[in-house]
Design a protein around this motif. Structure first.
Motif, PDB file in Angstrom:
ATOM      1  N   LEU A 289       0.806  -1.216   0.000  1.00  0.00           N
ATOM      2  CA  LEU A 289       0.000   0.000   0.000  1.00  0.00           C
ATOM      3  C   LEU A 289       0.844   1.272   0.000  1.00  0.00           C
ATOM      4  O   LEU A 289       0.468   2.267  -0.626  1.00  0.00           O
ATOM      5  N   ASN A 293       0.027   3.760  -2.817  1.00  0.00           N
ATOM      6  CA  ASN A 293      -0.575   5.036  -2.420  1.00  0.00           C
ATOM      7  C   ASN A 293       0.271   6.243  -2.811  1.00  0.00           C
ATOM      8  O   ASN A 293      -0.182   7.381  -2.696  1.00  0.00           O
ATOM      9  N   ARG A 294       1.490   5.985  -3.271  1.00  0.00           N
ATOM     10  CA  ARG A 294       2.306   7.081  -3.796  1.00  0.00           C
ATOM     11  C   ARG A 294       2.208   7.165  -5.318  1.00  0.00           C
ATOM     12  O   ARG A 294       2.853   8.011  -5.934  1.00  0.00           O
ATOM     13  N   ARG A 298      -3.471   4.672  -6.506  1.00  0.00           N
ATOM     14  CA  ARG A 298      -4.063   4.727  -5.177  1.00  0.00           C
ATOM     15  C   ARG A 298      -5.589   4.712  -5.290  1.00  0.00           C
ATOM     16  O   ARG A 298      -6.172   5.439  -6.092  1.00  0.00           O
ATOM     17  N   ASN A 299      -6.213   3.880  -4.472  1.00  0.00           N
ATOM     18  CA  ASN A 299      -7.662   3.681  -4.543  1.00  0.00           C
ATOM     19  C   ASN A 299      -8.388   4.809  -3.788  1.00  0.00           C
ATOM     20  O   ASN A 299      -8.806   4.662  -2.648  1.00  0.00           O
ATOM     21  N   ASP A 300      -8.537   5.946  -4.479  1.00  0.00           N
ATOM     22  CA  ASP A 300      -9.224   7.093  -3.893  1.00  0.00           C
ATOM     23  C   ASP A 300     -10.733   6.922  -4.031  1.00  0.00           C
ATOM     24  O   ASP A 300     -11.253   6.791  -5.150  1.00  0.00           O
ATOM     25  N   VAL A 337      -9.281   5.921   1.419  1.00  0.00           N
ATOM     26  CA  VAL A 337      -8.306   5.232   0.577  1.00  0.00           C
ATOM     27  C   VAL A 337      -8.481   3.740   0.783  1.00  0.00           C
ATOM     28  O   VAL A 337      -8.476   3.260   1.923  1.00  0.00           O
ATOM     29  N   SER A 440      -7.777   3.044  -9.153  1.00  0.00           N
ATOM     30  CA  SER A 440      -7.595   1.765  -8.473  1.00  0.00           C
ATOM     31  C   SER A 440      -6.559   0.911  -9.183  1.00  0.00           C
ATOM     32  O   SER A 440      -6.352   1.028 -10.395  1.00  0.00           O
TER      33      SER A 440
END
Length: 459
Positions: A289, A293-294, A298-300, A337, A440
């Motif tokens: 992650l 996430n960088r 990233r699953n916003d 997230v 995603s």
């Protein structure tokens, strides 16, 4: 939709049956009624009552379209499919079929129980207009697809229901049909073969037409592009699978729990229940992650406002007054997230005394497919819980947010009293909280689960 683009056109189809109280009434109707009408020149007493299995049913289906047909037992689903497949004639109306129809109706109805599996393959092929030479070319593939071993050479009367389904489905897969009719056949058979059938149907629907009858709402929503709800022989509703399936679910719950139609669309007042903070619990974390996430993967997930005016139903001894997603400290979130810890809070208000309430939820995708959900029943099964009238309470579910493909989702919460198997719905609120996944790393599955470890071990 024009006639030329339609593989199936059903126009004002009705089917009626004469119901006689006594066998002799059938003879009276056959002999006396026509005689009296000729002699007296007027209509005389009828010796039967008329039952309308279908009344003025109309719809069209194009190539590449999958039509789901739902309804309670006796709604007319099987009658309609028999008329379309040509095994039953309508009392009035017309059915125009452009292409070859292969039907899987009452399980094994096209098979002779005294014939072997092979003999029945030839029999069914002949019914569909394929001669013996054409079926012989397909025989090995049918045998392999059915995968029933030596039973292929045994009489069908020796088959289990699952084996009959395997043979019947294997035949319709290999007869070059343009229209497939599937009537509850996939309710029998093992899970592996059912999944094999579903994969075939998903591939077939790209160019063919499928009529699919099932009591499995998830299968209907997943497979169909349009759904027709039959009730008492008439089309009660038709449209998107999600909307029609939800309306049908409401009606079934209302009928089983004696909920009046007036209660169906009553709405609760909007409440504002904030959750309490809870001590943080250490949980394993997906080691990918930090990297994901960088990145742009990233699953916003964007959370929208609680929708108190969404369609709802229930007996209303209690109402759902708020639904929110919070962080571990209880702060309401507007963005989440995927893979991170969240808490889903469902605020409720009791209007009467509630004994052992059950609060639960489903998360659904844009098609209405259930992705996951849970409820409070097992947690409080051995704990007596009573909520006083006028008292507010909330249920809180803590979990890691799954990784969601790009798209729109919703949460449908509900409150009931009773047990998990036998309960009375007090308030079910469709799509109370809508959220949207903007980016995603998940592409080819409905959800992604954060992994605690991924390894390759060479021994």
């Amino acid at each position: 939709m024009s006639s030329s683009s339609s593989s199936l056109i059903v126009a004002l189809v009705s089917k009626s049956y004469h119901i006689y109280k006594k066998p002799v009434d059938r003879l009276k109707q056959l002999l006396l009624s026509p005689l009296y009408e000729v002699c007296l020149k007027r209509r005389v007493k009828q010796y039967f009552t008329e039952f309308h299995a279908l009344s003025d049913v109309s719809f069209k289906a194009a190539r590449g379209e999958t039509i789901g047909i739902i309804g309670a037992n006796g709604a007319g689903k099987s009658t309609l499919l028999q008329i379309i497949s040509g095994t039953l004639s309508p009392t009035s109306g017309t059915v125009e079929v452009n292409g070859r129809v292969a039907a899987l109706l009452e399980l094994g109805s096209s098979f002779d129980p005294e014939f072997t599996g092979i003999e029945n393959v030839y029999l069914y092929g002949a019914i569909l207009g394929l001669d013996r030479r054409e079926m012989t070319k397909r025989l090995d593939k049918i045998c392999k697809y059915a995968d029933i071993g030596e039973y292929f050479h045994q009489p069908v009367k020796m088959y289990s229901s699952g084996m009959v389904m395997r043979l019947a489905f294997a035949v319709i897969v290999h007869v070059d049909a343009d229209i497939l009719i599937i009537d509850e056949a996939l309710t029998v058979g093992d899970a592996f073969f059912v999944q094999k059938c579903m994969r075939f149907l998903r591939d077939f629907r790209k160019n063919g037409t499928v009529l699919f009858v099932s009591h499995d709402a998830a299968a209907v929503v997943s497979l169909c592009s349009h759904v027709i709800w039959l009730q008492d022989g008439r089309i009660k509703m038709q449209g998107s699978p999600k909307l029609v399936s939800e309306a049908y679910l409401e009606m079934q719950v209302m009928k089983s729990q004696n909920i009046s139609e007036e209660q169906m669309n009553r709405q609760p007042s909007l409440g504002d229940r904030t959750s309490e903070s809870q001590k943080q619990q250490e949980q394993a974390r997906d080691m990918r992650l930090d990297f994901i996430n960088r990145s742009n993967l990233r699953n916003d997930i964007e959370l929208f406002q609680f929708q108190p005016d969404s369609l709802s139903f229930g007996q209303r001894m209690a109402s759902i007054v708020n639904v929110s997603m919070t962080d571990e400290a209880g702060c309401v979130l507007r963005w989440v997230v995927g893979g991170e810890k969240v808490k889903l809070c469902i605020g409720c208000e009791a209007h009467e005394i509630l004994k052992n309430p059950i609060v639960g939820f489903y998360v659904k995708d844009r098609l209405g497919q259930y992705l996951f959900g849970d409820n409070t029943f097992l947690t409080y099964e051995d704990k007596a819980l009573e909520i006083a009238a006028g008292e507010s309470f909330y249920a809180r579910f803590s979990f890691r947010m799954p990784l969601l493909p790009v798209g729109e989702y919703s949460i449908s919460p509900a409150i009931a009293v009773g047990t998990q198997d036998e309960h009375l719905t007090q308030h079910w609120l469709h799509d109370a909280l809508v959220f949207k996944s903007h980016a995603s790393s998940v592409v080819n599955s409905l959800v992604g689960i954060p992994m605690t470890s991924i390894e390759i071990i060479v021994q």
